[in-house]
Design a protein around this motif. Structure first.
Motif, PDB file in Angstrom:
ATOM      1  N   LYS A   3     -73.400  -5.683  -9.640  1.00 55.07           N
ATOM      2  CA  LYS A   3     -73.112  -6.896  -8.892  1.00 55.07           C
ATOM      3  C   LYS A   3     -71.986  -7.823  -9.703  1.00 55.07           C
ATOM      4  O   LYS A   3     -72.077  -7.907 -10.752  1.00 55.07           O
ATOM      5  CB  LYS A   3     -74.339  -7.577  -8.748  1.00 55.07           C
ATOM      6  N   LYS A   4     -71.204  -8.414  -8.847  1.00 51.88           N
ATOM      7  CA  LYS A   4     -70.199  -9.434  -9.599  1.00 51.88           C
ATOM      8  C   LYS A   4     -70.681 -10.655  -9.282  1.00 51.88           C
ATOM      9  O   LYS A   4     -71.245 -11.108  -8.311  1.00 51.88           O
ATOM     10  CB  LYS A   4     -68.698  -9.196  -8.686  1.00 51.88           C
ATOM     11  N   SER A   5     -70.740 -11.426 -10.403  1.00 48.23           N
ATOM     12  CA  SER A   5     -71.096 -12.735 -10.416  1.00 48.23           C
ATOM     13  C   SER A   5     -69.959 -13.599 -10.545  1.00 48.23           C
ATOM     14  O   SER A   5     -68.714 -13.225 -10.744  1.00 48.23           O
ATOM     15  CB  SER A   5     -72.058 -12.965 -11.845  1.00 48.23           C
ATOM     16  N   THR A   9     -64.744 -14.032 -12.032  1.00 50.76           N
ATOM     17  CA  THR A   9     -63.428 -14.575 -11.792  1.00 50.76           C
ATOM     18  C   THR A   9     -63.054 -15.463 -12.596  1.00 50.76           C
ATOM     19  O   THR A   9     -63.890 -16.536 -13.195  1.00 50.76           O
ATOM     20  CB  THR A   9     -63.557 -15.099 -10.200  1.00 50.76           C
ATOM     21  N   ALA A  10     -61.911 -15.507 -13.023  1.00 48.26           N
ATOM     22  CA  ALA A  10     -61.143 -16.872 -13.794  1.00 48.26           C
ATOM     23  C   ALA A  10     -61.450 -18.136 -12.954  1.00 48.26           C
ATOM     24  O   ALA A  10     -61.308 -18.122 -11.999  1.00 48.26           O
ATOM     25  CB  ALA A  10     -59.597 -16.540 -13.976  1.00 48.26           C
ATOM     26  N   PRO A  11     -61.984 -19.045 -13.995  1.00 50.06           N
ATOM     27  CA  PRO A  11     -62.271 -20.584 -13.371  1.00 50.06           C
ATOM     28  C   PRO A  11     -60.890 -21.030 -13.012  1.00 50.06           C
ATOM     29  O   PRO A  11     -59.814 -21.021 -13.602  1.00 50.06           O
ATOM     30  CB  PRO A  11     -62.785 -21.232 -14.317  1.00 50.06           C
ATOM     31  N   LEU A  12     -60.682 -22.004 -11.868  1.00 47.33           N
ATOM     32  CA  LEU A  12     -59.649 -22.483 -11.579  1.00 47.33           C
ATOM     33  C   LEU A  12     -59.277 -23.697 -12.594  1.00 47.33           C
ATOM     34  O   LEU A  12     -60.021 -24.451 -12.837  1.00 47.33           O
ATOM     35  CB  LEU A  12     -59.492 -23.006 -10.097  1.00 47.33           C
ATOM     36  N   THR A  13     -57.877 -23.771 -12.964  1.00 51.36           N
ATOM     37  CA  THR A  13     -57.819 -24.879 -13.693  1.00 51.36           C
ATOM     38  C   THR A  13     -57.556 -26.142 -12.904  1.00 51.36           C
ATOM     39  O   THR A  13     -57.515 -26.029 -11.581  1.00 51.36           O
ATOM     40  CB  THR A  13     -56.436 -24.571 -14.538  1.00 51.36           C
ATOM     41  N   SER A  14     -57.346 -27.166 -13.529  1.00 52.64           N
ATOM     42  CA  SER A  14     -57.452 -28.434 -13.049  1.00 52.64           C
ATOM     43  C   SER A  14     -56.048 -28.552 -12.025  1.00 52.64           C
ATOM     44  O   SER A  14     -56.060 -28.859 -11.027  1.00 52.64           O
ATOM     45  CB  SER A  14     -57.501 -29.675 -13.988  1.00 52.64           C
ATOM     46  N   GLN A  15     -55.074 -28.177 -12.905  1.00 52.04           N
ATOM     47  CA  GLN A  15     -53.672 -27.977 -12.158  1.00 52.04           C
ATOM     48  C   GLN A  15     -53.593 -27.240 -11.128  1.00 52.04           C
ATOM     49  O   GLN A  15     -53.130 -27.549  -9.729  1.00 52.04           O
ATOM     50  CB  GLN A  15     -52.782 -27.400 -13.213  1.00 52.04           C
TER      51      GLN A  15
END
Length: 56
Positions: A3-5, A9-15
């Motif tokens: 299962k993928k949690s 995935t890499a978190p989105l940066t604010s930019q």
């Protein structure tokens, strides 16, 4: 089971988030303009038809 949690995935940066928001706002604005143009064209063609009917 593999299962993928959400942490995989890499978190989105604010930019990146801001860039996505800007793209969405731009797209939304374009869609609104298209809808407005469609309405104006419809009104214009209705007025032309009305004018033609009055001329005959």
């Amino acid at each position: 089971m593999n299962k993928k949690s959400q942490t995989d995935t890499a978190p989105l940066t604010s930019q990146t988030q801001n860039e996505l928001i800007q793209l969405l706002l731009k797209k939304n604005q374009e869609n609104k303009q298209k809808e407005l143009l469609k309405k104006l064209l419809k009104i214009n063609s209705e007025k032309k038809a009305k004018y033609r009917n009055c001329q005959s």
